[in-house]
Design an enzyme around this catalytic site. Structure first.
Site, short mmCIF file in Angstrom:
data_model
loop_
_atom_site.label_atom_id
_atom_site.label_comp_id
_atom_site.label_asym_id
_atom_site.label_seq_id
_atom_site.Cartn_x
_atom_site.Cartn_y
_atom_site.Cartn_z
N LYS A 73 -16.31 6.28 2.43
CA LYS A 73 -16.31 6.29 1.28
C LYS A 73 -17.63 6.04 0.41
O LYS A 73 -17.89 6.66 -0.51
CB LYS A 73 -15.47 5.14 0.59
CG LYS A 73 -13.91 5.63 0.70
CD LYS A 73 -12.93 4.41 0.26
CE LYS A 73 -11.60 4.75 0.46
NZ LYS A 73 -10.64 3.96 -0.50
N ALA A 136 -10.69 -1.65 -3.59
CA ALA A 136 -9.58 -1.20 -4.50
C ALA A 136 -9.72 -1.91 -5.79
O ALA A 136 -9.67 -1.24 -7.04
CB ALA A 136 -8.14 -1.65 -3.91
N ASN A 156 -11.67 -14.07 -7.50
CA ASN A 156 -11.98 -13.61 -6.07
C ASN A 156 -12.42 -14.80 -5.39
O ASN A 156 -12.85 -15.93 -5.85
CB ASN A 156 -13.09 -12.54 -6.06
CG ASN A 156 -12.93 -11.93 -4.54
OD1 ASN A 156 -11.81 -11.61 -4.44
ND2 ASN A 156 -14.10 -11.85 -4.12
N GLY A 249 2.59 -0.74 -5.47
CA GLY A 249 1.43 -0.12 -5.06
C GLY A 249 1.70 1.41 -4.41
O GLY A 249 0.74 1.97 -4.38
P1 NDP Z 1 -11.53 -4.88 0.66
O1 NDP Z 1 -11.58 -5.47 2.19
O2 NDP Z 1 -12.50 -3.95 0.27
O3 NDP Z 1 -11.26 -6.30 -0.13
C1 NDP Z 1 -10.10 -7.18 0.19
C2 NDP Z 1 -9.95 -8.01 -1.22
O4 NDP Z 1 -8.84 -8.94 -0.56
C3 NDP Z 1 -11.18 -9.01 -1.33
O5 NDP Z 1 -11.55 -9.26 -2.64
C4 NDP Z 1 -10.67 -10.10 -0.45
O6 NDP Z 1 -11.42 -11.39 -0.90
C5 NDP Z 1 -9.50 -10.41 -0.80
N1 NDP Z 1 -8.69 -11.14 0.31
C6 NDP Z 1 -8.33 -10.71 1.41
N2 NDP Z 1 -7.76 -11.65 2.13
C7 NDP Z 1 -7.72 -12.57 1.07
C8 NDP Z 1 -7.02 -14.03 1.30
N3 NDP Z 1 -6.23 -14.36 2.33
N4 NDP Z 1 -7.24 -14.67 0.19
C9 NDP Z 1 -8.06 -14.38 -0.73
N5 NDP Z 1 -8.44 -13.13 -0.88
C10 NDP Z 1 -8.29 -12.19 -0.01
O7 NDP Z 1 -10.15 -4.05 0.77
P2 NDP Z 1 -9.70 -2.84 -0.35
O8 NDP Z 1 -10.25 -3.38 -1.75
O9 NDP Z 1 -10.12 -1.47 0.16
O10 NDP Z 1 -8.12 -3.13 -0.23
C11 NDP Z 1 -7.27 -3.97 -0.51
C12 NDP Z 1 -5.89 -3.57 -0.48
O11 NDP Z 1 -5.82 -2.46 -1.56
C13 NDP Z 1 -5.46 -3.10 0.75
O12 NDP Z 1 -4.46 -3.95 1.12
C14 NDP Z 1 -5.14 -1.78 0.62
O13 NDP Z 1 -4.12 -1.31 1.42
C15 NDP Z 1 -4.73 -1.72 -0.90
N6 NDP Z 1 -5.20 -0.32 -1.48
C16 NDP Z 1 -4.02 0.22 -1.97
C17 NDP Z 1 -4.00 1.41 -2.61
C18 NDP Z 1 -3.02 2.10 -3.09
O14 NDP Z 1 -3.04 3.35 -3.57
N7 NDP Z 1 -1.91 1.44 -3.23
C19 NDP Z 1 -5.62 2.24 -2.56
C20 NDP Z 1 -6.59 1.21 -2.15
C21 NDP Z 1 -6.36 0.18 -1.33
P3 NDP Z 1 -13.17 -11.65 -0.23
O15 NDP Z 1 -14.00 -10.93 -1.36
O16 NDP Z 1 -13.16 -13.36 -0.57
O17 NDP Z 1 -13.25 -11.44 1.12
#
Ligand code: NDP
Length: 288
Positions: A73, A136, A156, A249
């Site tokens: 991306k 996302a 966050n 979603g």
């Molecule tokens: P990233 O890895 O870029 O970001 C993940 C985010 O989730 C971060 O803010 C992370 O926090 C947080 N996170 C993960 N686990 C935990 C936890 N246990 N407790 C607290 N915070 C947590 O992923 P993406 O943003 O690319 O994707 C996120 C989700 O969005 C995915 O599950 C994906 O499937 C979904 N998605 C859905 C789309 C749709 O069209 N429906 C499109 C794109 C994505 P930290 O910064 O602290 O690590």
């Protein structure tokens, strides 16, 4: 357009790693079939070291555009001829569109979310609480800001990622935004209009709990989740039980496909046809 005597399809597709697990092809091809479009969407496995050659190949073969998923991306950007507004602010592209002889990078993740949100409200002037600061969350936050949201509070776990997103929103899009570091159950401020889970919490786990103080979630608030599988996350079920309007979603995923098809073909595809194809491909019950 009559396809009689024309054996050449217009081509689009997707470049990613882990392409075999990406169901997008099913919903896009369902739209092409439904609307009689003589187009094909090809799901392609592309390694990072082959990305430059793959984009050159797409140009050589006359592709009308392509989606980019992980891990391309950001790294695809130097291979393109320009960026749309939100992709440029986000620094990430998930949809390349050929305009004339130029490949222009767009980002449809946040646009898909907004299209889904538009079925229940207009974000203009709204106060938003957004959980997450990854790809996302970034895409959603930028589109909400461009659409005139009043304030976006980022909640966050990692402070550095969260404050970077809040700063981007303030500095590049002049919107009120701050980071609230996520410790324990987050209590929503009075006046919150829209709550969004843009973390990966809930992916493949219908019981995973988002740390949110449900007693602060009043009825009438709109609650959206980015998790498409399963679509009925615990957050969605809890919010429904409290009288909130909910958006799953799957709606975001379908609508980013809708935006992509519109960009490529100029035709507004039927979202219901695409959602049905996706639900079948994911083995989800109808109207899940
Ligand atoms: P990233 O890895 O870029 O970001 C993940 C985010 O989730 C971060 O803010 C992370 O926090 C947080 N996170 C993960 N686990 C935990 C936890 N246990 N407790 C607290 N915070 C947590 O992923 P993406 O943003 O690319 O994707 C996120 C989700 O969005 C995915 O599950 C994906 O499937 C979904 N998605 C859905 C789309 C749709 O069209 N429906 C499109 C794109 C994505 P930290 O910064 O602290 O690590």
């Amino acid at each position: 357009m009559s396809t009689h005597g024309n054996f050449l399809h217009e081509l689009v597709g997707s470049m990613s790693q882990g392409a075999a697990g990406n169901p997008t092809v099913v919903m896009i091809e369902a739209a092409f079939k439904h609307h009689g479009l003589h187009w094909r969407y090809i799901n392609m496995e592309v390694a990072p070291e082959d990305l430059a050659a793959a984009v050159r190949g797409a140009r050589a073969m006359g592709f009308r555009g392509f989606n980019c998923s992980l891990p391309h991306k950001v790294t695809v950007i130097p291979h393109l001829d320009g960026l749309g507004e939100s992709a440029s602010v986000m620094g990430a592209v998930n949809c390349v569109v050929r305009r004339g002889d130029k490949f222009i990078g767009e980002n449809t993740d946040g646009k898909g979310f907004l299209k889904s949100l538009a079925t229940v409200t207009d974000p203009k002037g709204k106060t938003v609480v957004l959980f997450g600061a990854g790809g996302a969350a970034r895409a959603i936050a930028v589109e909400l800001a461009l659409a005139g949201a009043k304030r976006i509070t980022i909640v966050n776990r990692s402070e550095s990622r969260g404050s970077e997103l809040a700063r981007l929103l303030r500095e590049k899009l002049s919107i009120e935004s701050e980071l609230v570091s996520w410790r324990g159950d987050h209590a929503l401020a009075a006046g919150t209009d829209i709550v969004i889970n843009a973390t990966s919490i809930g992916l493949y786990d219908a019981d995973a709990r988002l740390c949110l103080d449900l007693s602060t979630l009043r009825s009438g608030v709109i609650v959206a989740d980015v998790i498409g599988n399963p679509p009925r996350t615990r957050l969605i079920r809890d919010a429904e039980a409290r009288g909130c309007r909910v958006l799953d979603g799957l709606g975001m995923l379908v609508n980013q496909g809708v935006v992509g098809v519109q960009y490529w073909t100029g035709v507004e595809p039927d979202a219901c046809v695409m959602r049905k194809a996706l639900e079948e491909a994911l083995g989800l019950p109808r109207n899940s």
